[in-house]
Each structure stands twice: as structure tokens, then as C-alpha cells.
Motif scaffolding. Structure first.
Motif, PDB file in Angstrom:
ATOM      1  N   SER A 119       0.850  -1.192   0.000  1.00  0.00           N
ATOM      2  CA  SER A 119       0.000   0.000   0.000  1.00  0.00           C
ATOM      3  C   SER A 119       0.881   1.237   0.000  1.00  0.00           C
ATOM      4  O   SER A 119       1.858   1.312   0.739  1.00  0.00           O
ATOM      5  CB  SER A 119      -0.894   0.022   1.241  1.00  0.00           C
ATOM      6  OG  SER A 119      -1.689  -1.130   1.300  1.00  0.00           O
ATOM      7  N   ALA A 120       0.528   2.205  -0.851  1.00  0.00           N
ATOM      8  CA  ALA A 120       1.282   3.452  -0.946  1.00  0.00           C
ATOM      9  C   ALA A 120       0.396   4.606  -0.488  1.00  0.00           C
ATOM     10  O   ALA A 120      -0.776   4.683  -0.868  1.00  0.00           O
ATOM     11  CB  ALA A 120       1.739   3.673  -2.377  1.00  0.00           C
ATOM     12  N   PHE A 121       0.970   5.484   0.326  1.00  0.00           N
ATOM     13  CA  PHE A 121       0.228   6.581   0.938  1.00  0.00           C
ATOM     14  C   PHE A 121       0.810   7.934   0.543  1.00  0.00           C
ATOM     15  O   PHE A 121       2.027   8.076   0.443  1.00  0.00           O
ATOM     16  CB  PHE A 121       0.305   6.487   2.472  1.00  0.00           C
ATOM     17  CG  PHE A 121      -0.255   5.212   3.038  1.00  0.00           C
ATOM     18  CD1 PHE A 121      -1.557   5.159   3.499  1.00  0.00           C
ATOM     19  CD2 PHE A 121       0.526   4.070   3.117  1.00  0.00           C
ATOM     20  CE1 PHE A 121      -2.076   3.995   4.039  1.00  0.00           C
ATOM     21  CE2 PHE A 121       0.022   2.897   3.655  1.00  0.00           C
ATOM     22  CZ  PHE A 121      -1.280   2.867   4.105  1.00  0.00           C
ATOM     23  N   ARG A 122      -0.076   8.896   0.382  1.00  0.00           N
ATOM     24  CA  ARG A 122       0.383  10.283   0.210  1.00  0.00           C
ATOM     25  C   ARG A 122       0.816  10.813   1.576  1.00  0.00           C
ATOM     26  O   ARG A 122       1.836  11.454   1.720  1.00  0.00           O
ATOM     27  CB  ARG A 122      -0.714  11.160  -0.367  1.00  0.00           C
ATOM     28  CG  ARG A 122      -0.262  12.585  -0.627  1.00  0.00           C
ATOM     29  CD  ARG A 122      -1.356  13.462  -1.198  1.00  0.00           C
ATOM     30  NE  ARG A 122      -1.751  13.079  -2.527  1.00  0.00           N
ATOM     31  CZ  ARG A 122      -1.181  13.528  -3.652  1.00  0.00           C
ATOM     32  NH1 ARG A 122      -0.179  14.369  -3.568  1.00  0.00           N
ATOM     33  NH2 ARG A 122      -1.602  13.145  -4.827  1.00  0.00           N
ATOM     34  N   ARG A 123       0.004  10.519   2.598  1.00  0.00           N
ATOM     35  CA  ARG A 123       0.338  10.822   3.989  1.00  0.00           C
ATOM     36  C   ARG A 123       0.023   9.592   4.813  1.00  0.00           C
ATOM     37  O   ARG A 123      -0.932   8.868   4.520  1.00  0.00           O
ATOM     38  CB  ARG A 123      -0.502  12.007   4.491  1.00  0.00           C
ATOM     39  CG  ARG A 123      -0.090  13.319   3.891  1.00  0.00           C
ATOM     40  CD  ARG A 123      -0.977  14.455   4.358  1.00  0.00           C
ATOM     41  NE  ARG A 123      -0.790  15.630   3.548  1.00  0.00           N
ATOM     42  CZ  ARG A 123      -1.342  15.830   2.360  1.00  0.00           C
ATOM     43  NH1 ARG A 123      -2.146  14.921   1.841  1.00  0.00           N
ATOM     44  NH2 ARG A 123      -1.099  16.925   1.683  1.00  0.00           N
TER      45      ARG A 123
END
Length: 133
Positions: free
Chosen positions: A73-77
Motif C-alpha cells: 500500500s502506498a500513501f500520500r500521507r
């Protein structure tokens, strides 16, 4: 000389000498207890992650390894929902492909048999982000 320790096999280690112990997490029939990414798969995902970080799109990531799937999973924040989630489910290998790309709201953006094809929508978004700068 104290009893119970020493190089001659006395003590706690003596019971395991000559026995082959299974690696922790492995089941007796040789099946993995959890799904994991292969080295080349993870390399491709982390390469994309690094380029998205450099473009200012992502800042954090998480990996989850379960019995039925592995996900990245990739997050901006860090406090938000993941902007993208890449999931590997080997049980779906024959049917719809073991790779799935999920969007920020959990919608399926792409499914497939090849990781490169499933990552294509993110690659296109990256190209658009770089062109806009």
C-alpha cells in the motif's frame, strides 16, 4: 566443570542434535504459511514507489503478508487511506490473474496475470505528473 553445559552435547542443545527442525512459519507439507513477493516483483514495486516519491505523489508505504495474499500500500500521507494498493493472490492465478490494483476508495482499477500490466495505470499517472511540472 559445571554440569549441563559445554561442547560435549550436554544441556539444552543436546536434545536437538541430529534432528532437522522445520523453518518457523513453514508447514509440514512444504506450503508457505503466508504469501510473499518474489525478489523481482518487490524490486519492480519499490522502483515505482521510489519514482512516485521523487515526483511528490507518495510519502509512505506499508506491506502486509497474509495466508491468502500479500499487499503493498502506498500513501500520500501516513494518516490517510492508501492512494494505491497492489495485491498478490496466488489462488486467483488461473482465473482472473493473481495481481490486482486497488484505488484510494477500494475500487479495482486493474487485474491481470502480469505485474507490469497491473502497474500500468500508476506508470501513466507518473508520466502525467512529470509532464505537468
Amino acid at each position: 566443570m559445571s554440569s549441563g553445559s559445554g561442547p560435549r552435547g550436554h544441556g539444552a542443545g543436546a536434545a536437538t542434535m541430529g534432528q532437522v527442525l522445520a523453518f518457523p512459519g513453514a508447514s509440514p507439507n512444504g506450503q508457505r504459511a503466508q504469501v510473499a513477493f518474489e525478489r523481482d516483483e518487490l524490486q519492480r514495486i519499490l522502483d515505482l514507489y521510489g519514482r512516485m516519491v521523487a515526483a511528490g505523489q507518495w510519502r509512505d508505504y506499508a506491506m502486509d503478508f497474509e495466508k491468502a495474499f500479500a499487499s503493498f500500500s502506498a500513501f500520500r500521507r501516513a494518516a490517510e487511506r492508501p492512494q494505491a494498493r497492489i495485491e498478490k493472490r496466488p489462488a486467483l492465478r488461473v482465473k482472473q490473474g493473481m495481481w490486482t490494483l486497488f484505488g484510494e476508495h477500494g475500487q479495482i482499477l486493474k487485474r491481470g496475470h502480469e505485474l507490469a500490466n497491473v502497474l500500468a495505470p500508476i506508470e501513466r499517472r507518473l508520466l502525467k505528473a512529470v509532464e505537468d511540472e
